[in-house]
Design an enzyme around this catalytic site. Structure first.
Site, mmCIF file in Angstrom:
data_model
loop_
_atom_site.group_PDB
_atom_site.id
_atom_site.type_symbol
_atom_site.label_atom_id
_atom_site.label_comp_id
_atom_site.label_asym_id
_atom_site.label_seq_id
_atom_site.Cartn_x
_atom_site.Cartn_y
_atom_site.Cartn_z
ATOM 1 C CG ASP A 295 -1.305 10.125 -8.710
ATOM 2 O OD1 ASP A 295 -1.903 9.791 -9.751
ATOM 3 O OD2 ASP A 295 -1.048 9.346 -7.784
ATOM 4 C CD GLU B 194 -5.435 4.050 -13.566
ATOM 5 O OE1 GLU B 194 -4.537 4.876 -13.254
ATOM 6 O OE2 GLU B 194 -6.625 4.350 -13.695
ATOM 7 C CB SER C 211 -0.442 11.205 -0.639
ATOM 8 O OG SER C 211 -0.337 10.505 -1.849
ATOM 9 C CB ALA D 168 -11.251 7.477 -2.040
HETATM 10 C C1 GLA Z 1 -1.039 5.692 -8.540
HETATM 11 C C2 GLA Z 1 0.333 6.311 -8.828
HETATM 12 C C3 GLA Z 1 0.400 6.842 -10.263
HETATM 13 C C4 GLA Z 1 -0.040 5.785 -11.265
HETATM 14 C C5 GLA Z 1 -1.350 5.131 -10.845
HETATM 15 C C6 GLA Z 1 -1.725 3.960 -11.714
HETATM 16 O O1 GLA Z 1 -2.014 6.675 -8.565
HETATM 17 O O2 GLA Z 1 0.605 7.351 -7.929
HETATM 18 O O3 GLA Z 1 1.705 7.308 -10.535
HETATM 19 O O4 GLA Z 1 0.954 4.824 -11.458
HETATM 20 O O5 GLA Z 1 -1.322 4.680 -9.495
HETATM 21 O O6 GLA Z 1 -1.991 4.370 -13.000
#
Ligand code: GLA
Length: 393
Positions: free
Chosen positions: A174, A33, A130, A125
């Site tokens: 993401d 993360e 998005s 959530a």
């Molecule tokens: C969000 C961002 C990702 C990543 C996470 C944390 O989801 O969109 O790019 O940085 O936070 O790991």
């Protein structure tokens, strides 16, 4: 909501039948993360909740978008020659951004189209609704205009929309997880090189439980951008003594040895998280490959603690859920997932304990926080795709 109901809604909104239907999932991140924009590793997977998009080409130059999730916003309309960000267009700026940046790359969008969106990702959530809208729009445009844009290109455009159209300086995790996801697999992605590998998630007698804090993610975007710039500042200091391009290139030993170059404790904490979390992610992959779920779970829990103390992105709601989860029978690990500041956590729980887990964690959370959390059993599904010919959606 099934295909027929979605088709009826399309007809009601646009007075004709749809031609094709696409789906892009949401995602959870198992571990890794706040490492993506630091050139480290992440280990996400796409889930079966996501966004549906039904579409039909138009004869003119107009794009008309309607979301069943935001009916009060009505139909949002613009033409293919006016694709700039518009605050009034609210959620529709995500698909609009995709159109704008695909066009900017030189791809030809020959005529307009109508789209009906429907998403079943729990609202706000932190499961990437998005990026899900961005990626479902990406494959829809690619298909409608027969552009044959490589998937990885669409993933990168999705990230750019988030960064330069919406203004959130997020990494690539993401859009990558959603664009490249595979049923029953996690994706170990090196965010520096974009090399990746699929790793089977064979949980057998365990399940992944998603726990939603139901907390509004206020200020989440500005705090996210603040973490990112803190990491950039830390990197600039390390660069004076080491030939590195990102914090992801530092070993744990290098970090420990050179951390004195960071003068503030905040920068030390942020960089420590980025470096240690990256290495935890690689260890977690090895544990999974060795079928050592216990170690995998421990690494998840260490990840949460680091996000709580060093990165400071958890907050009392996520901590309450995760700390309650740790106390339950049959739990191998639990941690927040995604950006933090509210949103969701995940736990790996033995099948036979799932219902008592949900009941007990739910009760404890409500008592401590004052409102209830929500729980879902996660299934790992395929990435963004055309589902026009799939019978079940
Ligand atoms: C969000 C961002 C990702 C990543 C996470 C944390 O989801 O969109 O790019 O940085 O936070 O790991």
């Amino acid at each position: 909501m099934n295909k027929e109901q979605l088709g009826q809604e399309f007809h009601k909104q646009f007075h004709c039948d749809f031609e094709c239907i696409f789906f892009a999932p949401g995602r959870i991140n198992l571990i890794g993360e706040h490492t993506d924009y630091n050139g480290g590793h992440v280990f996400p997977c796409s889930i079966t909740y996501g966004t549906y998009a039904l579409t039909r080409r138009r004869q003119d130059n107009f794009v008309k978008l309607y979301s069943m999730n935001f009916p009060q916003k009505g139909k949002i309309e613009f033409d293919l020659d006016s694709l700039e960000y518009d605050e009034k267009h609210d959620w529709a700026n995500y698909p609009k951004g995709m159109l704008s940046f695909i066009k900017e790359k030189g791809y030809e969008l020959s005529r307009g189209f109508d789209v009906l969106f429907y998403g079943n990702i729990p609202n706000g959530a932190g499961l990437s609704s998005s990026a899900s809208i961005e990626m479902v729009t990406a494959i829809l445009i690619d298909h409608l205009f027969r552009l044959n844009i490589p998937r990885i290109e669409l993933v990168k455009i999705g990230q750019r929309v988030e960064n330069d159209f919406i203004g959130v300086k997020s990494g690539i995790m993401d859009q990558f997880a959603i664009g490249m996801g595979k049923k029953e697999f996690g994706i170990l992605l090196d965010c520096q090189t974009l090399n990746y590998e699929y790793a089977p998630i064979e949980l057998k007698e365990h399940r992944i439980i998603i726990m939603n804090t139901n907390k509004r993610r206020e200020l989440a975007n500005s705090k996210y951008n603040e973490r990112r710039s803190e990491c950039e500042e830390a990197l600039a200091h390390f660069k004076k003594v080491l030939p590195i391009r990102s914090l992801g290139e530092l070993t744990v030993d290098q970090f420990d040895y050179y951390q004195h170059v960071l003068k503030s404790n905040t920068l030390k904490n942020r960089a420590r998280h980025a470096v240690y979390e990256n290495h935890r992610t690689l260890k977690a992959l090895q544990a999974l490959k060795g079928k050592d779920l216990k170690t995998f779970g421990q690494l998840m829990s260490e990840s949460h603690l680091s996000l709580k103390h060093d990165y400071e992105v958890t907050g009392k709601e996520l901590d309450a859920l995760v700390e309650a989860a740790w106390l339950q029978d049959g739990v191998v690990g639990a941690r927040m997932t995604g950006a933090g500041f509210g949103g969701c956590a995940i736990a790996i729980v033995e099948v036979e304990n799932v219902s008592s887990f949900i009941e007990r964690v739910g009760e404890k959370y409500e008592k401590e926080i004052g409102y209830s959390a929500e729980f879902y059993v996660a299934s790992i599904g395929d990435g963004a795709r055309d589902i026009t010919n799939e019978v079940r959606v």
